[in-house]
Enzyme design. Structure first.
Site, PDB file in Angstrom:
ATOM      1  N   ASP A   1      -3.241   4.150  -2.078  1.00 15.27           N
ATOM      2  CA  ASP A   1      -4.144   4.978  -1.143  1.00 15.27           C
ATOM      3  C   ASP A   1      -4.468   6.448  -1.190  1.00 15.27           C
ATOM      4  OD1 ASP A   1      -5.843   5.114   1.005  1.00 15.27           O
ATOM      5  OD2 ASP A   1      -4.412   4.538   2.509  1.00 15.27           O
TER       6      ASP A   1
ATOM      7  N   LYS B   1      -7.261   8.158  -1.391  1.00 12.57           N
ATOM      8  CA  LYS B   1      -8.314   8.801  -0.680  1.00 12.57           C
ATOM      9  C   LYS B   1      -8.885   9.985  -1.357  1.00 12.57           C
ATOM     10  CE  LYS B   1      -7.285   6.950   4.060  1.00 12.57           C
ATOM     11  NZ  LYS B   1      -6.010   6.711   3.864  1.00 12.57           N
TER      12      LYS B   1
ATOM     13  N   ASP C   1     -13.381  15.095  -4.713  1.00  6.51           N
ATOM     14  CA  ASP C   1     -13.323  16.318  -5.440  1.00  6.51           C
ATOM     15  C   ASP C   1     -14.616  16.289  -6.446  1.00  6.51           C
ATOM     16  OD1 ASP C   1     -12.457  18.721  -6.628  1.00  6.51           O
ATOM     17  OD2 ASP C   1     -10.420  17.914  -6.312  1.00  6.51           O
TER      18      ASP C   1
ATOM     19  N   LYS D   1       0.724  -1.089  -0.161  1.00  2.00           N
ATOM     20  CA  LYS D   1       0.188  -0.059   0.098  1.00  2.00           C
ATOM     21  C   LYS D   1       0.717   1.280  -0.062  1.00  2.00           C
ATOM     22  CE  LYS D   1      -2.262   1.528   3.720  1.00  2.00           C
ATOM     23  NZ  LYS D   1      -2.059   3.125   3.733  1.00  2.00           N
TER      24      LYS D   1
ATOM     25  N   THR E   1     -10.321   4.500  10.565  1.00  3.50           N
ATOM     26  CA  THR E   1     -10.299   3.939  11.940  1.00  3.50           C
ATOM     27  C   THR E   1      -9.583   4.835  12.848  1.00  3.50           C
ATOM     28  OG1 THR E   1      -8.070   2.879  11.000  1.00  3.50           O
ATOM     29  CG2 THR E   1     -10.518   1.652  10.850  1.00  3.50           C
TER      30      THR E   1
ATOM     31  N   ARG F   1       2.663  -0.777  10.919  1.00  2.00           N
ATOM     32  CA  ARG F   1       3.846  -0.411  12.019  1.00  2.00           C
ATOM     33  C   ARG F   1       4.307  -1.857  12.544  1.00  2.00           C
ATOM     34  NH1 ARG F   1       1.149   4.875  14.156  1.00  2.00           N
ATOM     35  NH2 ARG F   1      -0.386   3.954  13.344  1.00  2.00           N
TER      36      ARG F   1
END
Length: 263
Positions: free
Chosen positions: A69, A71, A74, A42, A127, A218
């Site tokens: 990714d 997002k 518009d 990603k 999230t 992570r």
């Protein structure tokens, strides 16, 4: 309901690794450390603005599955044209915020481009947000209602899938069936720090709840041995896939408790 053409086939396919690093050199190192151990890489905003778009193209040319990714959100014309260009990059997934007009414009652009291999994902509610964050942003909430509404909007718009917390996946699976894939960030192996994520779940619990793809960042990228950490997550996914699902063959969910959540 039809089965999504973007449904994962193996436990390895289901693991998405965010390449959230500041430089392409750092990204190349992380990809090398996890080569063949994750299903999808990603590429998020941090790397996109540091040469990450070309890096994403290069990875796709090498045969890797890439989740861009971005997002997007518009005006319709801009969304249509942006999606058409992303469809030419060889990406496998891309995100848009789950507003109905935005999603409809994205689907229109993709259909005009004629590329069936790009899965458009509608982001429901981040999230990292909790109920108060939603109120502060001007929504009445609760989060579960907003997520459900946006998931239905994504299905009606013809999107390929949605992004939601794993704590919401089981309910959404009963609504969407297998028509859309469900991608869940905020996945933390047992004992991992939740960090800035608010609605989290372990890999095994997320799979049992109905998630198709798990975004695990992570706990892998900051591990002493990222490859070994990825192997451990895939093994946990594999084990969870061998446990009977929490949705029966009539489409009804079974009662379950995951950590602090009952669904």
């Amino acid at each position: 309901m039809p089965t999504s053409p973007f449904a994962p086939k193996t436990a390895l396919d289901r693991l998405m690794l965010p390449v959230d690093v500041p430089t392409v050199a750092d990204a190349e190192k992380l990809v090398k450390q996890t080569e063949g151990k994750v299903g999808v890489y990603k590429i998020g905003m941090e790397l996109q603005f540091a040469g990450g778009l070309e890096f994403a193209r290069d990875l796709a040319r090498d045969g890797k599955k890439i989740f861009l990714d971005v997002k997007l959100h518009d005006i319709d014309n801009t969304i249509e044209k942006a999606v058409r260009n992303v469809a030419k990059m060889g990406m496998t997934f891309m995100t848009l915020h789950g507003y109905p007009k935005t999603m409809r414009a994205a689907v229109k652009g993709l259909r005009e481009e004629g590329n069936p291999d790009l899965c458009l994902l509608g982001v429901t509610v981040l999230t990292s947000m909790d109920e108060q964050d939603l109120v502060d942003a001007g929504y009445r909430g609760p989060i579960a209602d907003v997520v459900e509404a946006r998931a239905k909007d994504a299905r009606d718009a013809g999107m390929g899938g949605i992004v939601c917390a794993a704590t919401e996946a089981l309910k959404l699976r009963t609504i969407l069936g297998d028509e859309l894939v469900i991608v869940t960030p905020g996945i933390r192996p047992s004992g991992s720090d939740a960090g800035d994520q608010r609605r989290v779940m372990t890999p095994a619990d997320a799979i049992q709840a109905g998630s198709d793809y798990l975004v695990v960042g992570r706990p892998i990228s900051r591990a002493e041995d990222p490859g070994a950490a990825a192997d451990a997550v895939v093994a946990e996914i594999e084990a969870a896939l061998n446990v009977p699902p929490l949705i029966d063959n009539t489409g009804h969910r079974k009662t379950a408790s995951f950590g602090n959540f009952s669904i």
